[in-house]
Motif scaffolding. Structure first.
Motif, short mmCIF file in Angstrom:
data_model
loop_
_atom_site.label_atom_id
_atom_site.label_comp_id
_atom_site.label_asym_id
_atom_site.label_seq_id
_atom_site.Cartn_x
_atom_site.Cartn_y
_atom_site.Cartn_z
N SER A 17 0.82 -1.16 0.01
CA SER A 17 0.06 0.17 -0.16
C SER A 17 0.86 1.14 -0.08
CB SER A 17 -0.80 -0.05 1.38
OG SER A 17 -1.58 1.08 1.38
N TYR A 18 0.51 2.03 -0.86
CA TYR A 18 1.39 3.44 -1.03
C TYR A 18 0.51 4.54 -0.81
CZ TYR A 18 4.73 0.46 -3.56
OH TYR A 18 5.68 -0.49 -3.95
N PRO A 19 1.19 5.48 -0.17
CA PRO A 19 0.29 7.00 0.02
C PRO A 19 -0.18 7.39 -1.32
CG PRO A 19 2.62 7.31 0.83
CD PRO A 19 2.55 5.68 0.24
N LYS A 20 -1.43 8.04 -1.12
CA LYS A 20 -1.99 8.55 -2.03
C LYS A 20 -2.10 10.11 -2.00
CE LYS A 20 -4.96 4.72 -3.12
NZ LYS A 20 -6.18 4.10 -3.08
N PHE A 21 -1.64 10.78 -3.10
CA PHE A 21 -1.67 12.19 -3.03
C PHE A 21 -2.76 12.92 -4.18
CE2 PHE A 21 2.42 11.08 -1.20
CZ PHE A 21 2.30 12.04 0.10
N HIS A 22 -3.34 13.95 -3.91
CA HIS A 22 -4.04 14.70 -4.81
C HIS A 22 -3.75 16.24 -4.77
CE1 HIS A 22 -6.80 16.35 -1.83
NE2 HIS A 22 -6.55 15.14 -1.14
N ASN A 23 -4.37 16.89 -5.72
CA ASN A 23 -4.22 18.35 -5.74
C ASN A 23 -5.68 18.82 -5.93
OD1 ASN A 23 -3.17 20.85 -6.07
ND2 ASN A 23 -2.30 20.50 -8.02
N GLU A 24 -6.45 18.78 -4.81
CA GLU A 24 -7.64 19.11 -5.12
C GLU A 24 -7.65 20.83 -5.18
OE1 GLU A 24 -11.82 18.75 -2.47
OE2 GLU A 24 -10.04 18.78 -1.51
N VAL A 25 -6.85 21.60 -4.53
CA VAL A 25 -6.94 22.85 -4.47
C VAL A 25 -6.24 23.68 -6.08
CG1 VAL A 25 -7.16 23.54 -2.17
CG2 VAL A 25 -4.90 23.10 -2.91
N GLY A 26 -5.67 22.81 -6.66
CA GLY A 26 -4.91 23.14 -7.73
C GLY A 26 -3.55 23.98 -7.70
N VAL A 27 -2.89 23.80 -6.76
CA VAL A 27 -1.74 24.56 -6.64
C VAL A 27 -0.63 23.82 -7.62
CG1 VAL A 27 -1.91 25.08 -4.08
CG2 VAL A 27 -0.58 22.91 -4.79
N PRO A 28 0.38 24.72 -8.13
CA PRO A 28 1.44 24.25 -8.95
C PRO A 28 2.26 23.21 -8.65
CG PRO A 28 1.86 26.40 -8.15
CD PRO A 28 0.42 25.99 -7.57
N ILE A 29 2.60 23.01 -7.51
CA ILE A 29 3.67 22.23 -6.61
C ILE A 29 3.11 21.54 -5.65
CG2 ILE A 29 5.94 21.65 -6.00
CD1 ILE A 29 6.96 23.96 -7.69
N VAL A 30 3.08 20.32 -5.21
CA VAL A 30 2.36 19.57 -4.16
C VAL A 30 4.01 18.91 -3.56
CG1 VAL A 30 1.14 17.73 -3.10
CG2 VAL A 30 0.16 18.91 -5.14
N ARG A 31 4.20 19.52 -2.25
CA ARG A 31 5.28 19.12 -1.43
C ARG A 31 4.79 17.64 -0.91
NH1 ARG A 31 8.06 22.79 -3.16
NH2 ARG A 31 7.77 25.01 -2.54
N ILE A 32 5.73 16.69 -0.83
CA ILE A 32 5.27 15.45 -0.05
C ILE A 32 6.70 14.86 0.56
CG2 ILE A 32 3.57 14.78 -1.83
CD1 ILE A 32 5.64 12.85 -3.19
N GLY A 33 6.48 13.92 1.46
CA GLY A 33 7.51 13.53 2.42
C GLY A 33 7.86 12.30 2.09
#
Length: 72
Positions: free
Chosen positions: A3-19
């Motif tokens: 199982s891997y973490p899931k990321f989304h961009n609901e707010v529509g920012v240009p860059i999503v920072r993840i860890g």
């Protein structure tokens, strides 16, 4: 199956920072999501999702913060 973490961009920012460097991009929250695809950054700092063109940026500070939350 892992199982891997899931990321989304609901707010529509240009860059999503993840860890983390291995994850799934889902684009937006369901039902507007795209196919959940596995991405692996390897040694890179950023990766572009081929479906939604989100730039996902690996941040060591987020990874350290998440680790500290887990051990408390």
């Amino acid at each position: 199956m892992e199982s891997y973490p899931k990321f989304h961009n609901e707010v529509g920012v240009p860059i999503v920072r993840i860890g983390c460097r291995e994850f799934k991009c889902i684009g937006d929250k369901p039902p507007q999501d795209h196919p959940h695809i596995y991405l692996n950054m390897g040694d890179a700092r950023e990766i572009l999702c081929p479906y939604c063109s989100i730039v996902l940026h690996y941040s060591v500070s987020i990874q350290a913060w998440a680790y500290m939350k887990l051990i408390r």
